[in-house]
Scaffold this motif. Structure first.
Motif, PDB file in Angstrom:
ATOM      1  N   LEU A  62       0.788  -1.181  -0.052  1.00  0.00           N
ATOM      2  CA  LEU A  62       0.132  -0.037  -0.097  1.00  0.00           C
ATOM      3  C   LEU A  62       0.788   1.252  -0.037  1.00  0.00           C
ATOM      4  O   LEU A  62       0.425   2.468   0.183  1.00  0.00           O
ATOM      5  CB  LEU A  62      -0.962  -0.157   1.372  1.00  0.00           C
ATOM      6  N   TRP A  63       2.191   1.107   0.028  1.00  0.00           N
ATOM      7  CA  TRP A  63       3.093   2.372   0.002  1.00  0.00           C
ATOM      8  C   TRP A  63       2.653   3.247  -1.431  1.00  0.00           C
ATOM      9  O   TRP A  63       2.737   4.550  -1.383  1.00  0.00           O
ATOM     10  CB  TRP A  63       4.634   2.118  -0.107  1.00  0.00           C
ATOM     11  N   LYS A  64       2.108   2.487  -2.401  1.00  0.00           N
ATOM     12  CA  LYS A  64       2.037   3.314  -3.837  1.00  0.00           C
ATOM     13  C   LYS A  64       0.705   4.309  -3.469  1.00  0.00           C
ATOM     14  O   LYS A  64       0.709   5.290  -4.461  1.00  0.00           O
ATOM     15  CB  LYS A  64       1.459   2.172  -4.879  1.00  0.00           C
ATOM     16  N   GLY A  65      -0.072   4.185  -2.570  1.00  0.00           N
ATOM     17  CA  GLY A  65      -1.032   5.429  -2.288  1.00  0.00           C
ATOM     18  C   GLY A  65      -0.624   6.460  -1.453  1.00  0.00           C
ATOM     19  O   GLY A  65      -1.610   7.207  -1.193  1.00  0.00           O
ATOM     20  N   PHE A  66       0.480   6.498  -1.203  1.00  0.00           N
ATOM     21  CA  PHE A  66       1.085   7.510  -0.115  1.00  0.00           C
ATOM     22  C   PHE A  66       2.259   8.342  -0.787  1.00  0.00           C
ATOM     23  O   PHE A  66       3.214   7.553  -1.335  1.00  0.00           O
ATOM     24  CB  PHE A  66       1.495   6.930   1.075  1.00  0.00           C
ATOM     25  N   SER A  67       2.129   9.606  -0.858  1.00  0.00           N
ATOM     26  CA  SER A  67       3.147  10.531  -1.169  1.00  0.00           C
ATOM     27  C   SER A  67       4.151  10.768   0.028  1.00  0.00           C
ATOM     28  O   SER A  67       3.802  10.461   1.168  1.00  0.00           O
ATOM     29  CB  SER A  67       2.607  11.735  -1.911  1.00  0.00           C
ATOM     30  N   THR A  68       5.311  11.142  -0.439  1.00  0.00           N
ATOM     31  CA  THR A  68       6.323  11.286   0.710  1.00  0.00           C
ATOM     32  C   THR A  68       5.983  12.768   1.227  1.00  0.00           C
ATOM     33  O   THR A  68       6.704  13.445   2.182  1.00  0.00           O
ATOM     34  CB  THR A  68       7.786  11.500   0.020  1.00  0.00           C
ATOM     35  N   TYR A  69       4.979  13.645   0.841  1.00  0.00           N
ATOM     36  CA  TYR A  69       4.694  14.879   1.108  1.00  0.00           C
ATOM     37  C   TYR A  69       3.699  14.995   2.138  1.00  0.00           C
ATOM     38  O   TYR A  69       2.625  14.623   1.989  1.00  0.00           O
ATOM     39  CB  TYR A  69       4.459  15.950   0.202  1.00  0.00           C
ATOM     40  N   ASN A  70       3.926  15.515   3.482  1.00  0.00           N
ATOM     41  CA  ASN A  70       2.950  15.657   4.454  1.00  0.00           C
ATOM     42  C   ASN A  70       2.417  17.174   4.490  1.00  0.00           C
ATOM     43  O   ASN A  70       2.920  17.905   4.706  1.00  0.00           O
ATOM     44  CB  ASN A  70       3.560  15.363   5.839  1.00  0.00           C
ATOM     45  N   LEU A  71       1.208  17.242   3.905  1.00  0.00           N
ATOM     46  CA  LEU A  71       0.669  18.558   3.836  1.00  0.00           C
ATOM     47  C   LEU A  71       0.249  19.222   5.136  1.00  0.00           C
ATOM     48  O   LEU A  71       0.424  20.444   5.117  1.00  0.00           O
ATOM     49  CB  LEU A  71      -0.952  18.287   3.027  1.00  0.00           C
ATOM     50  N   ASP A  72       0.101  18.469   6.174  1.00  0.00           N
ATOM     51  CA  ASP A  72      -0.227  19.216   7.546  1.00  0.00           C
ATOM     52  C   ASP A  72       1.017  19.865   7.918  1.00  0.00           C
ATOM     53  O   ASP A  72       0.878  21.131   8.433  1.00  0.00           O
ATOM     54  CB  ASP A  72      -0.681  17.816   8.578  1.00  0.00           C
ATOM     55  N   GLU A  73       2.231  19.225   7.654  1.00  0.00           N
ATOM     56  CA  GLU A  73       3.316  19.799   8.309  1.00  0.00           C
ATOM     57  C   GLU A  73       4.175  20.610   7.286  1.00  0.00           C
ATOM     58  O   GLU A  73       5.372  21.072   7.586  1.00  0.00           O
ATOM     59  CB  GLU A  73       4.157  18.795   8.964  1.00  0.00           C
ATOM     60  N   ASP A  74       3.551  20.604   5.939  1.00  0.00           N
ATOM     61  CA  ASP A  74       4.325  21.190   4.930  1.00  0.00           C
ATOM     62  C   ASP A  74       5.625  20.604   4.991  1.00  0.00           C
ATOM     63  O   ASP A  74       6.728  21.388   4.927  1.00  0.00           O
ATOM     64  CB  ASP A  74       4.476  22.645   4.856  1.00  0.00           C
ATOM     65  N   LEU A  75       5.778  19.240   4.783  1.00  0.00           N
ATOM     66  CA  LEU A  75       7.128  18.656   4.998  1.00  0.00           C
ATOM     67  C   LEU A  75       7.272  17.427   4.022  1.00  0.00           C
ATOM     68  O   LEU A  75       6.264  16.726   4.005  1.00  0.00           O
ATOM     69  CB  LEU A  75       7.143  18.184   6.583  1.00  0.00           C
ATOM     70  N   ASP A  76       8.253  17.471   3.394  1.00  0.00           N
ATOM     71  CA  ASP A  76       8.620  16.320   2.391  1.00  0.00           C
ATOM     72  C   ASP A  76       9.609  15.617   2.931  1.00  0.00           C
ATOM     73  O   ASP A  76      10.904  15.872   3.581  1.00  0.00           O
ATOM     74  CB  ASP A  76       9.092  16.808   0.998  1.00  0.00           C
ATOM     75  N   LEU A  77       9.226  14.111   3.252  1.00  0.00           N
ATOM     76  CA  LEU A  77      10.125  13.051   3.892  1.00  0.00           C
ATOM     77  C   LEU A  77      11.216  12.437   3.133  1.00  0.00           C
ATOM     78  O   LEU A  77      11.885  11.799   3.631  1.00  0.00           O
ATOM     79  CB  LEU A  77       9.101  12.134   4.478  1.00  0.00           C
ATOM     80  N   SER A  78      11.253  12.800   1.884  1.00  0.00           N
ATOM     81  CA  SER A  78      11.997  12.091   0.985  1.00  0.00           C
ATOM     82  C   SER A  78      13.566  12.239   1.172  1.00  0.00           C
ATOM     83  O   SER A  78      14.245  11.396   0.930  1.00  0.00           O
ATOM     84  CB  SER A  78      11.823  12.563  -0.597  1.00  0.00           C
ATOM     85  N   GLY A  79      13.851  13.114   2.030  1.00  0.00           N
ATOM     86  CA  GLY A  79      15.464  13.319   2.415  1.00  0.00           C
ATOM     87  C   GLY A  79      15.574  12.438   3.714  1.00  0.00           C
ATOM     88  O   GLY A  79      16.866  12.371   3.700  1.00  0.00           O
TER      89      GLY A  79
END
Length: 321
Positions: A62-79
């Motif tokens: 189910l990872w495919k259904g989630f992006s790495t960007y957290n809208l609530d925190e305005d934060l990209d987790l990809s780093g």
């Protein structure tokens, strides 16, 4: 590492903005990742019939259904570098051997990647006792504390049940791996812990925080307060998330979920706070049975979301927020 194998399910995707593209296989032990992810697909040790052994596979799917960007925190987790070490190889019938492999694998992982956060995906709750013993084996001079989010105490007697999913905390206390006073359980409620188990917990000094009490302060704030107190006593904290802490209405895929449990939002906020605490070095997510889930995989999606909230907390910790 001898007991690890490629996961039953893995994505073969290139670069992109989604979780299945972000999480990479662990291919090089000289890497310095931020998180090591590994699975323990076992549920034969469950007291009741459970398909929790399937969760590591469904979790990854189910990872495919989630992006790495957290809208609530305005934060990209990809780093934040997450590396998937695969699954511990389970013996078909020998539960004790499977548990030994989880312990040995955990010990090897936490020693090899001592700067990384380790995240174990179960499997039933028996895996927690194995993993904590592995941590203690790797760092024998350190005092390990446990923060447990759970509806149950999990202190049933292994002499009666064997090393089952209802016994991990008692195994660790009676075995001298952790002190009872270094265990905090938040989420207990209602009519799901027999009186003798509560008596045992009191005798051993387990800190029991009922969900009703936690809600008076706010569950996430209660978690922060209890973590702060625990961190003053121990060298590192192992967090175990039994998904049956969730209310049965939002966790149909958890066989032991109950009325009156946490809301998904309470769990998410708690994990965001847990991720931001520097004493937390290890975490597991256990007891989610995909065979009991809805057609839309509602509970597995909740589990992935919960994991991402913890990672969001880790990224915020790195950034000093």
């Amino acid at each position: 590492m001898k007991h690890l194998q490629q996961p039953e399910w893995s994505w073969r995707a290139g670069e992109g903005d989604f979780v299945h593209q972000w999480v990479k296989p662990l291919n090089d032990e000289t890497e310095i990742p931020d998180m090591i992810l590994y699975g323990a697909p076992i549920s034969r040790s469950s007291i009741s019939v459970s398909g929790a052994s399937l969760y590591p596979m469904e979790f990854r799917k189910l990872w495919k259904g989630f992006s790495t960007y957290n809208l609530d925190e305005d934060l990209d987790l990809s780093g934040y570098a997450v590396r998937d070490a695969g699954d511990v190889t389970m013996h078909t019938t020998n539960i004790a051997l499977s548990h030994q492999r989880i312990e040995e694998t955990t010990s090897e992982l936490v020693r090899t990647f001592d700067l990384a956060t380790t995240c174990l995906i179960g499997g039933d709750h028996s895996v927690t006792a194995c993993a904590v013993r592995g941590v203690k084996e790797a760092f024998p001079s350190e005092r390990v504390g446990i923060l447990q989010l759970d509806t149950h105490l999990d202190v049933r007697d292994p002499a009666e049940l064997g090393p089952a999913n209802g016994t991990p905390i008692r195994q660790l206390i009676d075995g001298g791996t952790v002190r009872g006073e270094d265990v905090v359980n938040i989420g207990l409620h209602g009519y799901f812990n027999a009186a003798p188990l509560v008596t045992y917990a009191k005798e051993k000094g387990i800190r029991m925080v009922t969900l009703r009490k936690a809600r008076e302060l706010g569950v996430a704030q209660c978690v922060v307060n209890e973590l702060s107190l625990l961190a003053k006593k121990v060298d590192r904290v192992y967090v175990t998330i039994d998904m049956d802490v969730l209310d049965i209405a939002v966790a149909p895929g958890v066989p032991a979920s109950t009325p009156g449990g946490m809301s998904a939002e309470e769990l998410f906020k708690s994990l965001l706070a847990i991720g931001q605490h520097k004493a937390v070095r290890h975490i597991d997510f256990v007891c989610l049975d995909p065979t009991r889930d809805t057609a839309t995989n509602a509970t597995v999606k909740t589990g992935v979301y919960a994991w991402l909230e913890f990672i969001t907390g880790r990224v915020l910790l790195q950034r000093g927020k």
